[in-house]
Write a protein that holds these residues in place. Structure first.
Motif, PDB file in Angstrom:
ATOM      1  N   ALA A  85      40.983  45.144  39.726  1.00 48.91           N
ATOM      2  CA  ALA A  85      40.016  45.086  40.835  1.00 48.91           C
ATOM      3  C   ALA A  85      38.702  45.703  40.405  1.00 48.91           C
ATOM      4  O   ALA A  85      38.640  46.471  39.433  1.00 48.91           O
ATOM      5  CB  ALA A  85      40.573  45.837  42.052  1.00 48.91           C
ATOM      6  N   GLY A  86      37.673  45.384  41.165  1.00 46.47           N
ATOM      7  CA  GLY A  86      36.380  46.046  40.993  1.00 46.47           C
ATOM      8  C   GLY A  86      36.335  47.271  41.896  1.00 46.47           C
ATOM      9  O   GLY A  86      36.814  47.233  43.027  1.00 46.47           O
ATOM     10  N   ALA A  87      35.742  48.352  41.391  1.00 46.27           N
ATOM     11  CA  ALA A  87      35.645  49.580  42.188  1.00 46.27           C
ATOM     12  C   ALA A  87      34.476  49.483  43.156  1.00 46.27           C
ATOM     13  O   ALA A  87      33.387  49.030  42.801  1.00 46.27           O
ATOM     14  CB  ALA A  87      35.458  50.777  41.271  1.00 46.27           C
ATOM     15  N   GLN A 158      35.093  35.490  45.815  1.00 43.37           N
ATOM     16  CA  GLN A 158      33.890  35.679  45.003  1.00 43.37           C
ATOM     17  C   GLN A 158      34.122  36.824  44.035  1.00 43.37           C
ATOM     18  O   GLN A 158      34.671  37.858  44.445  1.00 43.37           O
ATOM     19  CB  GLN A 158      32.693  36.111  45.875  1.00 43.37           C
ATOM     20  CG  GLN A 158      32.214  35.094  46.847  1.00 43.37           C
ATOM     21  CD  GLN A 158      31.689  35.720  48.138  1.00 43.37           C
ATOM     22  OE1 GLN A 158      31.648  36.938  48.292  1.00 43.37           O
ATOM     23  NE2 GLN A 158      31.317  34.875  49.066  1.00 43.37           N
ATOM     24  N   PHE A 159      33.702  36.641  42.788  1.00 43.89           N
ATOM     25  CA  PHE A 159      33.657  37.777  41.873  1.00 43.89           C
ATOM     26  C   PHE A 159      32.372  38.528  42.190  1.00 43.89           C
ATOM     27  O   PHE A 159      31.278  37.970  42.131  1.00 43.89           O
ATOM     28  CB  PHE A 159      33.668  37.305  40.409  1.00 43.89           C
ATOM     29  CG  PHE A 159      33.719  38.451  39.442  1.00 43.89           C
ATOM     30  CD1 PHE A 159      34.944  38.996  39.060  1.00 43.89           C
ATOM     31  CD2 PHE A 159      32.553  39.018  38.944  1.00 43.89           C
ATOM     32  CE1 PHE A 159      35.005  40.076  38.191  1.00 43.89           C
ATOM     33  CE2 PHE A 159      32.601  40.096  38.079  1.00 43.89           C
ATOM     34  CZ  PHE A 159      33.826  40.627  37.702  1.00 43.89           C
ATOM     35  N   ILE A 160      32.499  39.793  42.561  1.00 34.72           N
ATOM     36  CA  ILE A 160      31.326  40.563  43.004  1.00 34.72           C
ATOM     37  C   ILE A 160      30.695  41.301  41.822  1.00 34.72           C
ATOM     38  O   ILE A 160      31.335  42.124  41.168  1.00 34.72           O
ATOM     39  CB  ILE A 160      31.715  41.572  44.113  1.00 34.72           C
ATOM     40  CG1 ILE A 160      32.448  40.871  45.279  1.00 34.72           C
ATOM     41  CG2 ILE A 160      30.473  42.329  44.605  1.00 34.72           C
ATOM     42  CD1 ILE A 160      31.643  39.908  46.100  1.00 34.72           C
ATOM     43  N   ALA A 161      29.444  40.939  41.562  1.00 32.21           N
ATOM     44  CA  ALA A 161      28.689  41.604  40.496  1.00 32.21           C
ATOM     45  C   ALA A 161      27.281  41.851  41.032  1.00 32.21           C
ATOM     46  O   ALA A 161      26.286  41.607  40.360  1.00 32.21           O
ATOM     47  CB  ALA A 161      28.667  40.734  39.248  1.00 32.21           C
ATOM     48  N   ILE A 178      37.595  45.932  45.424  1.00 31.35           N
ATOM     49  CA  ILE A 178      37.520  44.515  45.809  1.00 31.35           C
ATOM     50  C   ILE A 178      38.205  43.655  44.763  1.00 31.35           C
ATOM     51  O   ILE A 178      38.126  43.935  43.565  1.00 31.35           O
ATOM     52  CB  ILE A 178      36.074  43.993  45.960  1.00 31.35           C
ATOM     53  CG1 ILE A 178      35.157  44.609  44.920  1.00 31.35           C
ATOM     54  CG2 ILE A 178      35.540  44.160  47.328  1.00 31.35           C
ATOM     55  CD1 ILE A 178      33.726  44.205  45.073  1.00 31.35           C
ATOM     56  N   GLU A 179      38.819  42.620  45.238  1.00 25.53           N
ATOM     57  CA  GLU A 179      39.459  41.649  44.344  1.00 25.53           C
ATOM     58  C   GLU A 179      39.547  40.321  45.075  1.00 25.53           C
ATOM     59  O   GLU A 179      38.861  40.137  46.088  1.00 25.53           O
ATOM     60  CB  GLU A 179      40.817  42.182  43.837  1.00 25.53           C
ATOM     61  CG  GLU A 179      41.622  43.019  44.809  1.00 25.53           C
ATOM     62  CD  GLU A 179      42.430  42.207  45.777  1.00 25.53           C
ATOM     63  OE1 GLU A 179      41.873  41.287  46.432  1.00 25.53           O
ATOM     64  OE2 GLU A 179      43.627  42.510  45.953  1.00 25.53           O
ATOM     65  N   MET A 180      40.379  39.402  44.588  1.00 25.41           N
ATOM     66  CA  MET A 180      40.293  38.042  45.099  1.00 25.41           C
ATOM     67  C   MET A 180      41.628  37.466  45.610  1.00 25.41           C
ATOM     68  O   MET A 180      41.697  36.271  45.879  1.00 25.41           O
ATOM     69  CB  MET A 180      39.680  37.124  44.013  1.00 25.41           C
ATOM     70  CG  MET A 180      38.303  37.606  43.581  1.00 25.41           C
ATOM     71  SD  MET A 180      37.529  36.624  42.277  1.00 25.41           S
ATOM     72  CE  MET A 180      37.205  35.097  43.124  1.00 25.41           C
ATOM     73  N   SER A 203      38.945  47.396  36.744  1.00 31.34           N
ATOM     74  CA  SER A 203      38.444  46.768  35.514  1.00 31.34           C
ATOM     75  C   SER A 203      36.921  46.835  35.408  1.00 31.34           C
ATOM     76  O   SER A 203      36.357  46.612  34.331  1.00 31.34           O
ATOM     77  CB  SER A 203      38.863  45.294  35.471  1.00 31.34           C
ATOM     78  OG  SER A 203      38.416  44.628  36.645  1.00 31.34           O
ATOM     79  N   ASP A 204      36.241  47.126  36.530  1.00 33.57           N
ATOM     80  CA  ASP A 204      34.766  47.097  36.545  1.00 33.57           C
ATOM     81  C   ASP A 204      34.280  47.736  37.839  1.00 33.57           C
ATOM     82  O   ASP A 204      35.083  48.047  38.716  1.00 33.57           O
ATOM     83  CB  ASP A 204      34.255  45.649  36.451  1.00 33.57           C
ATOM     84  CG  ASP A 204      34.774  44.789  37.604  1.00 33.57           C
ATOM     85  OD1 ASP A 204      35.839  44.188  37.438  1.00 33.57           O
ATOM     86  OD2 ASP A 204      34.147  44.785  38.677  1.00 33.57           O
ATOM     87  N   ALA A 205      32.973  47.895  37.939  1.00 28.00           N
ATOM     88  CA  ALA A 205      32.426  48.562  39.127  1.00 28.00           C
ATOM     89  C   ALA A 205      31.711  47.587  40.059  1.00 28.00           C
ATOM     90  O   ALA A 205      30.895  48.002  40.889  1.00 28.00           O
ATOM     91  CB  ALA A 205      31.488  49.684  38.706  1.00 28.00           C
TER      92      ALA A 205
HETATM   93  N1  ADE Z   1      38.525  41.626  40.260  1.00 29.52           N
HETATM   94  C1  ADE Z   1      38.163  42.514  39.319  1.00 29.52           C
HETATM   95  N2  ADE Z   1      36.869  42.817  39.429  1.00 29.52           N
HETATM   96  C2  ADE Z   1      36.396  42.108  40.474  1.00 29.52           C
HETATM   97  C3  ADE Z   1      35.127  41.983  41.078  1.00 29.52           C
HETATM   98  N3  ADE Z   1      34.065  42.662  40.613  1.00 29.52           N
HETATM   99  N4  ADE Z   1      34.993  41.152  42.135  1.00 29.52           N
HETATM  100  C4  ADE Z   1      36.062  40.455  42.603  1.00 29.52           C
HETATM  101  N5  ADE Z   1      37.278  40.525  42.049  1.00 29.52           N
HETATM  102  C5  ADE Z   1      37.449  41.342  40.997  1.00 29.52           C
END
Ligand code: ADE
Length: 243
Positions: A85-87, A158-161, A178-180, A203-205
């Motif tokens: 997941a994203g933090a 959505q992949f959030i960046a 957040i994740e999907m 895995s990411d912020a």
């Molecule tokens: N899974 C891991 N990182 C994510 C992100 N940034 N947005 C959505 N799903 C994710």
């Protein structure tokens, strides 16, 4: 007892399998792999627990299909989700483990009709996993000296960046990560009254560097999550009469 273990991507379930690049110490010997509904399901055994393992593909629709298939077609009586997941909460760092206490859909939006974000009539904004499985997770963390956080996980297709979208999700849903897939799996399990648990390793912020970090840490964080789920399985096996 038959237990579904699922992830969304191959990398999220590979550590469970014998024959993966770097298998975990007590992973599954697959007895049979079956194709159903355009997806592959691995039937395995962990001690005397029957396991059905699969990755769904990314997103709410594919993950709902896989979860429903595992419960309705394969007859699983419990579902454990493992992945990354994203933090959103700044206290969560790459590799940290978070167990969902509540899950919601941040992209479910009929606010145009005066409803709150994440809500549709006859649904609920938050779905809660099995309190018993959350307790098992906390016990495993304590006994093995593993740091485990818990919190709200927001799911969307959505992949959030994007710092602005991330801040909106944090504020609107009080989300920590957040994740999907988590909330869609949660809705299926909740509706079918099957206990479930969602674990994610960060895995990411979810910021400007998210795609780079995701590629870099997907494998490592997936492995952390899988390894914890295996430790939970050990405990569930020991206490299976309680489930
Ligand atoms: N899974 C891991 N990182 C994510 C992100 N940034 N947005 C959505 N799903 C994710």
């Amino acid at each position: 007892m038959k237990i579904a273990i699922m992830g969304a991507m191959p990398e999220e379930v590979e550590p469970f399998l014998v024959g993966s690049d770097e298998p975990l110490s007590k992973n599954f010997m697959v007895r049979e792999s079956l194709d159903y509904g355009a997806n592959r399901y691995h039937l395995a055994r962990y001690k005397d627990l029957e396991i059905v393992l699969a990755y769904s593909k990314i997103g709410k629709v594919y993950s709902a299909l896989t979860a429903a298939t595992m419960l309705e077609h394969f007859g699983c009586e419990m579902l454990l989700f493992s992945g990354v997941a994203g933090a959103v909460n700044p206290q969560l760092k790459i590799g940290d483990l978070i167990a969902a206490t509540k899950l919601c859909q941040h992209d479910l939006d009929i606010t145009a009709f005066g409803h709150p974000p994440g809500y549709v009539p006859e649904g609920k904004i938050y779905v809660e996993p099995s309190p018993k499985l959350l307790t098992v997770a906390k016990e495993v963390a304590r006994e093995r000296g593993i740091e485990l956080q818990d919190g709200i996980i927001a799911t969307g297709d959505q992949f959030i960046a994007d710092p602005e979208r991330k801040a909106w999700i944090a504020e609107t849903f009080d989300a920590d990560a957040i994740e999907m897939e988590g909330a869609s799996v949660a809705v299926v399990c909740d509706a079918l009254e099957v206990p479930f648990f969602v674990l994610r390793a960060i895995s990411d912020a979810a910021d400007m560097g998210a795609t780079f970090d995701f590629d870099e840490f997907l494998k490592h964080s997936s492995r952390r999550s899988s390894s914890f789920i295996l430790a939970m399985l050990e405990k569930i096996h020991g206490e299976k009469s309680a489930f």
